[in-house]
Design a protein around this motif. Structure first.
Motif, PDB file in Angstrom:
ATOM      1  N   UNK A  69       0.832  -1.203   0.000  1.00  0.00           N
ATOM      2  CA  UNK A  69       0.000   0.000   0.000  1.00  0.00           C
ATOM      3  C   UNK A  69       0.869   1.257   0.000  1.00  0.00           C
ATOM      4  N   UNK A  70       2.015   1.203   0.686  1.00  0.00           N
ATOM      5  CA  UNK A  70       2.912   2.364   0.689  1.00  0.00           C
ATOM      6  C   UNK A  70       3.520   2.615  -0.683  1.00  0.00           C
ATOM      7  N   UNK A  71       3.549   1.575  -1.516  1.00  0.00           N
ATOM      8  CA  UNK A  71       4.070   1.707  -2.873  1.00  0.00           C
ATOM      9  C   UNK A  71       2.964   1.908  -3.909  1.00  0.00           C
ATOM     10  N   UNK A  72       1.721   2.074  -3.446  1.00  0.00           N
ATOM     11  CA  UNK A  72       0.564   2.269  -4.334  1.00  0.00           C
ATOM     12  C   UNK A  72       0.318   1.079  -5.247  1.00  0.00           C
ATOM     13  N   UNK A  73       0.651  -0.118  -4.795  1.00  0.00           N
ATOM     14  CA  UNK A  73       0.477  -1.315  -5.616  1.00  0.00           C
ATOM     15  C   UNK A  73      -0.998  -1.688  -5.667  1.00  0.00           C
ATOM     16  N   UNK A  74      -1.488  -1.983  -6.873  1.00  0.00           N
ATOM     17  CA  UNK A  74      -2.878  -2.407  -7.056  1.00  0.00           C
ATOM     18  C   UNK A  74      -3.005  -3.914  -7.226  1.00  0.00           C
ATOM     19  N   UNK A  75      -2.011  -4.526  -7.898  1.00  0.00           N
ATOM     20  CA  UNK A  75      -2.073  -5.959  -8.162  1.00  0.00           C
ATOM     21  C   UNK A  75      -0.706  -6.589  -7.887  1.00  0.00           C
ATOM     22  N   UNK A  76      -0.754  -7.823  -7.427  1.00  0.00           N
ATOM     23  CA  UNK A  76       0.450  -8.619  -7.193  1.00  0.00           C
ATOM     24  C   UNK A  76       0.246  -9.953  -7.891  1.00  0.00           C
ATOM     25  N   UNK A  77       1.281 -10.423  -8.594  1.00  0.00           N
ATOM     26  CA  UNK A  77       1.169 -11.772  -9.155  1.00  0.00           C
ATOM     27  C   UNK A  77       2.417 -12.576  -8.829  1.00  0.00           C
ATOM     28  N   UNK A  78       2.217 -13.869  -8.729  1.00  0.00           N
ATOM     29  CA  UNK A  78       3.320 -14.801  -8.478  1.00  0.00           C
ATOM     30  C   UNK A  78       3.293 -15.871  -9.549  1.00  0.00           C
ATOM     31  N   UNK A  79       4.455 -16.420  -9.820  1.00  0.00           N
ATOM     32  CA  UNK A  79       4.586 -17.533 -10.765  1.00  0.00           C
ATOM     33  C   UNK A  79       4.722 -18.806  -9.947  1.00  0.00           C
ATOM     34  N   UNK A  80       3.857 -19.780 -10.237  1.00  0.00           N
ATOM     35  CA  UNK A  80       3.759 -20.990  -9.420  1.00  0.00           C
ATOM     36  C   UNK A  80       3.797 -22.216 -10.327  1.00  0.00           C
ATOM     37  N   UNK A  81       4.655 -23.169 -10.010  1.00  0.00           N
ATOM     38  CA  UNK A  81       4.787 -24.362 -10.845  1.00  0.00           C
ATOM     39  C   UNK A  81       4.385 -25.652 -10.190  1.00  0.00           C
ATOM     40  N   UNK A  82       3.924 -25.597  -8.955  1.00  0.00           N
ATOM     41  CA  UNK A  82       3.606 -26.829  -8.233  1.00  0.00           C
ATOM     42  C   UNK A  82       2.465 -27.622  -8.828  1.00  0.00           C
ATOM     43  N   UNK A 105      -0.627 -16.509 -10.941  1.00  0.00           N
ATOM     44  CA  UNK A 105      -1.748 -16.233 -10.050  1.00  0.00           C
ATOM     45  C   UNK A 105      -1.740 -14.742  -9.706  1.00  0.00           C
ATOM     46  N   UNK A 106      -2.847 -14.056 -10.048  1.00  0.00           N
ATOM     47  CA  UNK A 106      -2.940 -12.603  -9.918  1.00  0.00           C
ATOM     48  C   UNK A 106      -3.867 -12.270  -8.755  1.00  0.00           C
ATOM     49  N   UNK A 107      -3.432 -11.344  -7.905  1.00  0.00           N
ATOM     50  CA  UNK A 107      -4.202 -10.930  -6.733  1.00  0.00           C
ATOM     51  C   UNK A 107      -4.326  -9.413  -6.711  1.00  0.00           C
ATOM     52  N   UNK A 108      -5.478  -8.950  -6.237  1.00  0.00           N
ATOM     53  CA  UNK A 108      -5.687  -7.519  -6.057  1.00  0.00           C
ATOM     54  C   UNK A 108      -5.380  -7.142  -4.613  1.00  0.00           C
ATOM     55  N   UNK A 109      -4.687  -6.028  -4.447  1.00  0.00           N
ATOM     56  CA  UNK A 109      -4.408  -5.508  -3.110  1.00  0.00           C
ATOM     57  C   UNK A 109      -5.646  -4.744  -2.653  1.00  0.00           C
ATOM     58  N   UNK A 110      -6.268  -5.196  -1.608  1.00  0.00           N
ATOM     59  CA  UNK A 110      -7.510  -4.602  -1.137  1.00  0.00           C
ATOM     60  C   UNK A 110      -7.267  -3.232  -0.507  1.00  0.00           C
ATOM     61  N   UNK A 111      -8.258  -2.369  -0.673  1.00  0.00           N
ATOM     62  CA  UNK A 111      -8.182  -1.068  -0.013  1.00  0.00           C
ATOM     63  C   UNK A 111      -8.348  -1.225   1.494  1.00  0.00           C
ATOM     64  N   UNK A 112      -9.229  -2.146   1.873  1.00  0.00           N
ATOM     65  CA  UNK A 112      -9.460  -2.463   3.281  1.00  0.00           C
ATOM     66  C   UNK A 112      -9.475  -3.975   3.432  1.00  0.00           C
ATOM     67  N   UNK A 113      -9.061  -4.490   4.554  1.00  0.00           N
ATOM     68  CA  UNK A 113      -9.053  -5.950   4.723  1.00  0.00           C
ATOM     69  C   UNK A 113     -10.463  -6.505   4.803  1.00  0.00           C
ATOM     70  N   UNK A 114     -10.608  -7.790   4.373  1.00  0.00           N
ATOM     71  CA  UNK A 114     -11.880  -8.473   4.524  1.00  0.00           C
ATOM     72  C   UNK A 114     -12.215  -8.604   6.001  1.00  0.00           C
ATOM     73  N   UNK A 115     -13.488  -8.405   6.336  1.00  0.00           N
ATOM     74  CA  UNK A 115     -13.896  -8.558   7.734  1.00  0.00           C
ATOM     75  C   UNK A 115     -13.996 -10.019   8.125  1.00  0.00           C
TER      76      UNK A 115
END
Length: 763
Positions: free
Chosen positions: A606-619, A722-732
């Motif tokens: 969030x401090x870097x203004x990141x909106x999406x994070x993705x990882x490469x997974x081979x398992x 695998x692509x993930x969105x960085x939430x503005x607020x955490x899930x309750x």
């Protein structure tokens, strides 16, 4: 009349020989080009690997905006929020070359996309490299050796690895430039022409613009010049070859923005200036010796040496104080890694983390050089007979390249031309000896007691011979011993057959390596099923296309730095870090986020203004080059800047492992969660075992993973990206199912053939 007829016949034979030589060179160039097209035939016309995507993107900018605007281009899509001044941080030679070819083709109304120009640039320059190698070795040993050496380099697997179609990287043109500079330098040594010396400096300018490996040239030439001075081979031709090169080469190199004043301020370049001074001092002493009588010469020599030593001491003192001000003594990190192979692993883990910066294994020499590995030592011996300025240069090139290739596998590229040139010398000498033996007329062996001039001279009483006559007899005897004697025809035929078999094996090996090992692009993978069918994995392009069309245009995407260039070029999204690796702290911050627990990582992103994070997974399918296998490097790089990250916290029983005996920090970090989220039931569908990782060959240690600060938005067909969105607020409530996923249905059955693709993990 007979003499004129004989002269005409010789001229005719020479003319036909030149024609055949030209056709042979054309065939070698065609072979070099076509051998590198397997990637296009097997896959499609596509850019390979990671760095080429940045070069492709810059080339696109060049053909649209022009050469001048390239220098001032500030790229805000990279290294957010810092950005990058592209014109001052890129080696532009490759981009210039592709842009020039694109403009020439369009000038002649040949409509071709810039991507096709980029794809075929490296194969085209491999043909040019074969021509440069021919010219280089021809200057050393003649046309025959040049043809054999050019054939070797057209086929050598080490060079193929960086010059297949689609490999739009700096080395694709830089290896040609390297060999071409060496040819022009040797040509100047042989002719003493200032025009050739100027051409060598211009070629060096192109080499500097193309690749950071130019520092090898600016250090090899001083070594050769110094060796000539020390061994008494000082000559005006050597001065013309070296002195203008240093002056003009340094001035032109400094005009490249990415180099700039480093051409005179870094330790990599100091050797050329030191030898430049030594060369002038040696020539001054030689000149004084020629114009002064012996007694005056001794006085002048003492004066010149004293003055030179004093000046050298002053300069050396200034240089020592200058380099002492730098923690690396004026050397770059990569140069220190070459001089001290342990330096990168101790102080710069980001350099050590790159696979091509690791030392090569012994089998890699035989894979990448094959027959050239066996012939290279013989070529070194052949280069000594006779030893000339040119052959001495080739010897020094071969020896230094062998050392540097042993430090870093990437520098096998620098060794490949030297190995091919030396192998060409050795094979040419062998073929010359064998063919001469076949042509030689059979001569009857003389009786053992038959008198010969050598025997008669040796049998004379020493008392009747003077010293001069004794030396003459010894010289005649030595010449008689060295006289060439033809081999038996049967042996010559057998040896020719053996040489043909070795070269045929080299050709078959090179074709196989080109087709099977070096033609697969990193973004498109394939595996074979037991029935022989081919299964293609196109997850990378699938993920980048999804990000391009399903995320806001101003989105910031975070991933490990390996995928930065591809994300910017293919997804057209802003990235936090990329393959330029110029800012170690920025990369360490991303590594810290990946190694941190979810909440802490969320705050970092969030401090870097990141909106999406993705990882490469081979398992899921057995792809071994995934982020889990790279994770310890993220920890090491992050720990180098942030001391709270310690590698030992991520190690379990027996080392690095992802099962229930793995380190607690690993099982709880963001990288682990993003990679293995929902993987338990996903692996059950693919392998029949709950949470079974096909790369690590274990069941994962944490199957009950829930995400509170990140939301899965897309997972590719084979789970590779695998692509993930960085939430503005955490899930309750993290137990609630996520109904906002925009990707494909993730609870589908495993696709057909995916089980057979497990060969990827075993390959």
């Amino acid at each position: 009349m007979n003499g004129a007829k004989t002269h005409e016949e010789a001229a005719l034979r020479n003319g036909w020989g030149q024609v055949l030589n030209g056709f042979a060179l054309m065939a070698i160039c065609a072979m070099a080009f076509s051998l590198r097209l397997f990637s296009v035939v097997k896959y499609e016309s596509v850019i390979h690997e990671f760095d080429p995507y940045f070069n492709y993107r810059v080339t696109q900018y060049l053909v649209k905006e022009g050469y001048y605007n390239l220098w001032n281009w500030f790229d805000e899509f990279t290294w957010y929020p810092l950005g990058r001044v592209v014109g001052g941080t890129v080696y532009p030679g490759l981009i210039w070359t592709a842009g020039l070819m694109y403009n020439l083709l369009h000038y002649f109304n040949i409509p071709i996309h810039v991507q096709e120009v980029c794809v075929f640039t490296a194969p085209l320059f491999s043909a040019f490299c074969a021509l440069a190698t021919y010219a280089f070795v021809k200057e050393i040993r003649g046309q025959g050796a040049g043809l054999v050496a050019s054939t070797f380099i057209a086929l050598v697997p080490s060079y193929i690895s960086r010059s297949v179609a689609g490999s739009f990287d700096n080395e694709g043109v830089a290896i040609f430039a390297l060999v071409f500079v060496f040819f022009l330098y040797v040509k100047t040594l042989n002719t003493g022409s200032l025009a050739w010396a100027t051409a060598a400096a211009v070629a060096y300018f192109y080499m500097v613009a193309s690749w950071g490996g130019y520092s090898f040239i600016i250090n090899l030439l001083p070594i050769h010049c110094l060796a000539c001075v020390v061994t008494g081979r000082l000559s005006p031709k050597l001065y013309i070859a070296y002195a203008p090169f240093v002056v003009l080469g340094t001035l032109t190199a400094a005009s490249i923005p990415v180099v700039g004043f480093n051409a005179v301020l870094t330790s990599e370049h100091f050797a050329s200036f030191l030898v430049f001074g030594i060369l002038h001092a040696a020539l001054a002493i030689t000149y004084i010796k020629d114009v002064l009588p012996p007694r005056a010469f001794r006085t002048a020599q003492t004066l010149v040496l004293s003055t030179s030593i004093a000046l050298l001491g002053v300069v050396a003192t200034l240089v020592i104080f200058y380099v002492m001000a730098s923690p690396t003594f004026g050397w770059t990190g990569r140069s220190l890694s070459l001089l001290d192979p342990t330096y990168a692993s101790k102080y710069i883990p980001i350099i050590a983390s790159v696979s091509e910066h690791q030392p090569p294994s012994w089998p890699s020499y035989f894979t990448d050089l094959q027959a050239a590995t066996l012939l290279m030592p013989a070529g070194l011996i052949a280069a000594f007979r006779p030893l000339t300025h040119a052959s001495l240069f080739l010897i020094l090139y071969g020896v230094t390249a062998i050392y540097f290739s042993g430090v870093m596998v990437r520098l096998m590229l620098v060794l490949a031309p030297a190995a091919c040139c030396l192998a060409g010398l050795a094979l040419h000498q062998l073929l010359l000896t064998l063919t001469r033996s076949l042509k030689a007329p059979a001569r009857p062996s003389p009786p053992a007691d038959a008198p010969t001039p050598v025997k008669e001279a040796a049998q004379r009483k020493p008392a009747k011979l003077g010293k001069a006559a004794s030396r003459a007899v010894e010289k005649v005897a030595a010449v008689a011993k060295r006289a060439w004697h033809p081999l038996p025809k049967e042996l010559a035929i057998a040896a020719l057959a053996g040489a043909a078999i070795v070269f045929a094996g080299y050709t078959v090996h090179s074709v196989w390596v080109s087709a099977e090992m070096y033609s697969a692009p990193s973004i498109v993978l394939q595996s074979r099923s037991p029935d022989g069918s081919v299964h293609v994995f196109d997850d990378f392009r699938e993920a980048y296309a999804w990000m391009r069309y399903n995320t806001p245009a101003d989105s910031k995407v975070a991933s490990w730095w390996d995928y930065g260039y591809q994300t910017t070029a293919m997804a057209n999204r802003t990235v936090i870090v990329d393959n330029n690796t110029w800012n170690n702290t920025h990369i360490a911050t991303v590594g810290r986020a990946m190694a941190s627990p979810e909440e802490q990582a969320w705050h970092i992103y969030r401090s870097l203004d990141v909106d999406y994070v993705f990882v490469v997974f081979g398992g899921f399918i057995g792809y071994p080059s995934d982020d889990i296998n790279k994770f310890l490097w993220m920890v090491r790089i992050g720990g180098g800047v942030f001391p709270d990250i310690k590698e030992k916290d991520f190690l379990g029983e027996g080392g690095y492992r992802v099962d229930d005996k793995g380190g607690k920090s690993l099982l709880n970090c963001l990288m682990y969660k993003l990679s293995y989220y929902r993987f338990g039931e996903g692996a059950l569908m693919a392998t029949g075992r709950m949470g079974f990782d096909r790369v690590r060959q274990v069941e994962i240690g944490n199957m009950d993973i829930s995400l509170k600060y990140f939301e899965e938005v897309y997972t590719t067909e084979h789970w590779m990206v695998r692509v993930y969105r960085v939430l503005d607020k955490p899930h309750l409530d993290t137990k609630l199912k996520n109904r906002r996923r925009t990707g494909k249905a993730l609870a589908r059955k495993a696709p057909k053939n995916v089980d057979a693709s497990g060969a990827l993990a075993r390959a």
